[in-house]
Design a protein around this motif. Sequence first.
Motif, PDB file in Angstrom:
ATOM      1  N   VAL A 185      86.704   1.657 127.736  1.00 30.77           N
ATOM      2  CA  VAL A 185      87.025   0.897 126.523  1.00 30.77           C
ATOM      3  C   VAL A 185      88.486   1.201 126.188  1.00 30.77           C
ATOM      4  O   VAL A 185      89.088   2.116 126.762  1.00 30.77           O
ATOM      5  N   TYR A 186      89.040   0.443 125.294  1.00 34.27           N
ATOM      6  CA  TYR A 186      90.414   0.731 124.870  1.00 34.27           C
ATOM      7  C   TYR A 186      90.424   1.994 123.998  1.00 34.27           C
ATOM      8  O   TYR A 186      89.450   2.297 123.294  1.00 34.27           O
ATOM      9  N   ALA A 187      91.538   2.685 124.047  1.00 32.75           N
ATOM     10  CA  ALA A 187      91.637   3.969 123.351  1.00 32.75           C
ATOM     11  C   ALA A 187      91.373   3.852 121.857  1.00 32.75           C
ATOM     12  O   ALA A 187      90.871   4.790 121.240  1.00 32.75           O
ATOM     13  N   THR A 228     107.377  -3.195 116.690  1.00 33.35           N
ATOM     14  CA  THR A 228     106.014  -3.708 116.602  1.00 33.35           C
ATOM     15  C   THR A 228     105.061  -2.841 117.423  1.00 33.35           C
ATOM     16  O   THR A 228     105.279  -2.612 118.610  1.00 33.35           O
ATOM     17  N   CYS A 229     104.009  -2.371 116.760  1.00 38.00           N
ATOM     18  CA  CYS A 229     103.012  -1.534 117.437  1.00 38.00           C
ATOM     19  C   CYS A 229     101.669  -2.250 117.335  1.00 38.00           C
ATOM     20  O   CYS A 229     101.111  -2.382 116.251  1.00 38.00           O
ATOM     21  N   VAL A 230     101.178  -2.763 118.464  1.00 38.65           N
ATOM     22  CA  VAL A 230      99.912  -3.493 118.432  1.00 38.65           C
ATOM     23  C   VAL A 230      98.780  -2.553 118.866  1.00 38.65           C
ATOM     24  O   VAL A 230      98.959  -1.732 119.752  1.00 38.65           O
ATOM     25  N   PRO A 231      97.610  -2.655 118.228  1.00 39.23           N
ATOM     26  CA  PRO A 231      96.481  -1.798 118.610  1.00 39.23           C
ATOM     27  C   PRO A 231      96.167  -1.946 120.097  1.00 39.23           C
ATOM     28  O   PRO A 231      96.318  -3.040 120.665  1.00 39.23           O
ATOM     29  N   ALA A 232      95.719  -0.866 120.711  1.00 41.24           N
ATOM     30  CA  ALA A 232      95.465  -0.851 122.155  1.00 41.24           C
ATOM     31  C   ALA A 232      94.589  -2.009 122.605  1.00 41.24           C
ATOM     32  O   ALA A 232      94.859  -2.645 123.632  1.00 41.24           O
ATOM     33  N   SER A 233      93.555  -2.333 121.828  1.00 33.87           N
ATOM     34  CA  SER A 233      92.610  -3.361 122.270  1.00 33.87           C
ATOM     35  C   SER A 233      93.172  -4.777 122.142  1.00 33.87           C
ATOM     36  O   SER A 233      92.504  -5.745 122.520  1.00 33.87           O
ATOM     37  N   LEU A 251      96.135   4.057 126.917  1.00 32.68           N
ATOM     38  CA  LEU A 251      95.445   2.899 126.338  1.00 32.68           C
ATOM     39  C   LEU A 251      93.966   2.854 126.722  1.00 32.68           C
ATOM     40  O   LEU A 251      93.223   2.016 126.212  1.00 32.68           O
ATOM     41  N   VAL A 252      93.560   3.725 127.635  1.00 34.40           N
ATOM     42  CA  VAL A 252      92.213   3.622 128.215  1.00 34.40           C
ATOM     43  C   VAL A 252      91.369   4.846 127.871  1.00 34.40           C
ATOM     44  O   VAL A 252      91.855   5.976 127.897  1.00 34.40           O
ATOM     45  N   PHE A 253      90.092   4.601 127.526  1.00 35.55           N
ATOM     46  CA  PHE A 253      89.120   5.689 127.384  1.00 35.55           C
ATOM     47  C   PHE A 253      87.965   5.398 128.338  1.00 35.55           C
ATOM     48  O   PHE A 253      87.356   4.323 128.280  1.00 35.55           O
ATOM     49  N   TYR A 254      87.681   6.346 129.225  1.00 34.12           N
ATOM     50  CA  TYR A 254      86.573   6.178 130.170  1.00 34.12           C
ATOM     51  C   TYR A 254      85.294   6.721 129.550  1.00 34.12           C
ATOM     52  O   TYR A 254      85.262   7.830 129.023  1.00 34.12           O
ATOM     53  N   ARG A 280      95.316   3.853 114.599  1.00 32.90           N
ATOM     54  CA  ARG A 280      94.802   3.448 115.921  1.00 32.90           C
ATOM     55  C   ARG A 280      95.870   3.666 116.984  1.00 32.90           C
ATOM     56  O   ARG A 280      97.060   3.461 116.731  1.00 32.90           O
ATOM     57  N   THR A 281      95.423   4.023 118.194  1.00 37.28           N
ATOM     58  CA  THR A 281      96.348   4.138 119.320  1.00 37.28           C
ATOM     59  C   THR A 281      96.933   2.761 119.598  1.00 37.28           C
ATOM     60  O   THR A 281      96.196   1.762 119.636  1.00 37.28           O
ATOM     61  N   GLY A 282      98.236   2.698 119.773  1.00 44.91           N
ATOM     62  CA  GLY A 282      98.878   1.394 119.916  1.00 44.91           C
ATOM     63  C   GLY A 282      99.822   1.280 121.098  1.00 44.91           C
ATOM     64  O   GLY A 282     100.097   2.257 121.805  1.00 44.91           O
TER      65      GLY A 282
END
Length: 206
Positions: A137-139, A90-95, A126-129, A80-82
């Motif tokens: 939505v989040y990437a 630490t890599c947290v998921p975009a959402s 982090l963004v998907f249009y 997942r994109t983070g």
Amino acid sequence: MNKTHPQRNGDVTTFASTESFSGERGRCHPCGARTGCTQRHLCISAVVLLVLGAALASGLALALLPRAPANRFCTAPNNRTGFLCDDRVTCVPASWVCDSISNCRNGEDEQEQLCGDLPHSLPGFLVFYCSDRRSWVYADQRCNGMNDCGDCSDETWSLAACPPCGQDWWSCSPVHFQFCSCVPRRLCRDGVQHCLGWSDEFVCTA
Ligand SMILES: [Ca+2]
Ligand SMILES: [Ca+2]
């Protein structure tokens, strides 16, 4: 002739004695008595050492302070994109960014600078249009199998450019709004229709 001069022998003796005395005193002369001079020098040395020590400590502290990564992009578990936290590990998921839960140690995923004007305040990655550009939505919600845009533009449209259903998914036309072109294999043969053609119940193998 009335001027008195010491005799040669006496002169040498007297002069040597005077030079010794003057020399000893001469070292301390610029700053007064010998004891005062030593104390003053000690004081100056101590102050210089303190200043140097403080400067060194400040430099070390600055060097050890965590600095925000210039590039926050990272790949979270499950590809997942983070969002990369300040610890650069630490890599947290975009959402998980701006979801009102601190996931980075110092809460940098929830800071005002990042979340103050969504989605514009977020880094672009982090963004998907969605197809309707007013929706986003989040990437990491792109190509996750779920209909997050509401029109499946995050899953099936060319905009999203998703790969075919993964091995954990079954390809069909779903009955339910929440899916787009794949349903989770765990729903196969569970006695409930999830695909229009019932393939999830009669064809799919879990
Ligand atoms: Ca969060
Ligand atoms: Ca989705």
